[in-house]
Design an enzyme around this catalytic site. Structure first.
Site, mmCIF file in Angstrom:
data_model
loop_
_atom_site.group_PDB
_atom_site.id
_atom_site.type_symbol
_atom_site.label_atom_id
_atom_site.label_comp_id
_atom_site.label_asym_id
_atom_site.label_seq_id
_atom_site.Cartn_x
_atom_site.Cartn_y
_atom_site.Cartn_z
ATOM 1 N N GLU A 111 10.904 -4.232 -1.956
ATOM 2 C CA GLU A 111 10.742 -4.908 -0.665
ATOM 3 C C GLU A 111 10.823 -6.422 -0.839
ATOM 4 O O GLU A 111 11.442 -7.123 -0.029
ATOM 5 C CB GLU A 111 9.392 -4.531 -0.043
ATOM 6 C CG GLU A 111 9.355 -3.094 0.454
ATOM 7 C CD GLU A 111 7.976 -2.624 0.860
ATOM 8 O OE1 GLU A 111 7.910 -1.573 1.506
ATOM 9 O OE2 GLU A 111 6.971 -3.281 0.528
ATOM 10 N N LEU B 31 0.843 -1.211 0.000
ATOM 11 C CA LEU B 31 0.000 0.000 0.000
ATOM 12 C C LEU B 31 0.872 1.252 0.000
ATOM 13 O O LEU B 31 0.433 2.322 -0.399
ATOM 14 C CB LEU B 31 -0.971 -0.004 1.188
ATOM 15 C CG LEU B 31 -2.113 -1.020 1.107
ATOM 16 C CD1 LEU B 31 -3.204 -0.712 2.125
ATOM 17 C CD2 LEU B 31 -2.741 -1.096 -0.278
HETATM 18 C C1 5RP Z 1 5.041 -0.396 1.556
HETATM 19 C C2 5RP Z 1 4.582 -1.472 2.444
HETATM 20 C C3 5RP Z 1 4.432 -1.149 3.903
HETATM 21 O O1 5RP Z 1 5.242 -2.010 4.621
HETATM 22 C C4 5RP Z 1 3.012 -1.346 4.286
HETATM 23 O O2 5RP Z 1 2.217 -0.506 3.459
HETATM 24 C C5 5RP Z 1 2.778 -1.015 5.755
HETATM 25 O O3 5RP Z 1 2.871 0.358 5.952
HETATM 26 P P1 5RP Z 1 2.709 1.035 7.364
HETATM 27 O O4 5RP Z 1 3.871 0.603 8.188
HETATM 28 O O5 5RP Z 1 2.738 2.516 7.034
HETATM 29 O O6 5RP Z 1 1.398 0.624 7.942
HETATM 30 O O7 5RP Z 1 4.345 -2.582 2.058
HETATM 31 O O8 5RP Z 1 5.109 -0.842 0.230
#
Ligand code: 5RP
Length: 232
Positions: free
Chosen positions: A107, A100
């Site tokens: 990643e 998200l």
């Molecule tokens: C980004 C990611 C994040 O790890 C995931 O969206 C979680 O985000 P947050 O720590 O802000 O809740 O996958 O690509």
């Protein structure tokens, strides 16, 4: 700080304590990782921790530098440990939805390169079945992306092109676009879905992280952390 943010910080600080002198550490992206980077920066300054970070996004790269963390490319040295947040963590299996924040490709590359992958999250990210709260992000090359989206729609994904503000299309660090697919939920057979999506020309990667996480650190607002292990 909100309760969710306090919980994220608790998980991130517990993960920062896993880092040992001399380690090369994959640094994920997102708000939970921002707490991680701050905690690691403190350890570097106050304890003289020697570590090298491998950032998974330009945002984490810039943040880590401001915290005095030495950085390297993923190919520079073996990554002992990768630490990252998640949008959903499936209870029992530790399968994840990520992306998200838009950094899913780098990643996943870093998570797969690492000897160990630890997920940090607040309890709100725990689900019984993937897709419960989050759409599945699918990264797609820009060339012919609307045609690729039609293939995602044929599979039932209900793809929505991610935008930043108004009409501006979100572009990833890799120069691709993302379609958020809420239509696959609940994701009962994520391995088959991953295979189907991966066979579509134009799909670069999906936010399904199925056999990556070795451990999840789930934080609570009161500072306690629950450790979930993946038993292989
Ligand atoms: C980004 C990611 C994040 O790890 C995931 O969206 C979680 O985000 P947050 O720590 O802000 O809740 O996958 O690509």
């Amino acid at each position: 700080m909100s309760n969710a943010d306090l919980a994220k910080r608790a998980a991130a600080e517990a993960a920062a304590r896993l880092v040992e002198n001399g380690m090369v550490v994959g640094l994920g992206s997102g708000s939970t990782v921002r707490h991680l980077v701050a905690a690691l920066g403190r350890r570097v300054r106050e304890e003289g921790l020697r570590m090298v970070g491998v950032p998974t996004s330009t945002e984490t790269d810039a943040l880590a530098l401001t915290h005095g963390i030495t950085l390297a490319e993923p190919d520079a040295a073996p990554i002992a440990l990768a630490i990252d947040g998640a949008d959903e963590v499936e209870r029992g299996t530790l399968r994840l939805i990520k992306g998200l924040g838009g950094a899913l490709l780098r990643e996943k590359i870093v998570a797969e390169a690492a000897q160990r992958f630890v997920v940090i999250a607040d309890a709100g990210k725990l689900v019984d079945r993937l897709g419960q709260h989050a759409p599945l992000p699918v990264e797609v090359v820009r060339f012919g992306h609307a045609a690729t989206a039609r293939r995602l729609a044929d599979l039932g994904g209900q793809p929505v092109l991610r935008r930043v503000q108004g009409e501006t299309v979100f572009v990833t660090d890799g120069g691709n676009v993302i379609y958020d697919c809420a239509g696959f939920a609940p994701i009962r057979d994520p391995f088959t879905l991953q295979r189907q999506l991966g066979s579509i020309a134009g799909v670069v990667e999906t936010g399904l992280f199925l056999e990556h996480a070795d451990r999840a650190l789930i934080g609570s607002p009161d500072g306690t952390v629950t450790v979930l292990e993946h038993v292989r």
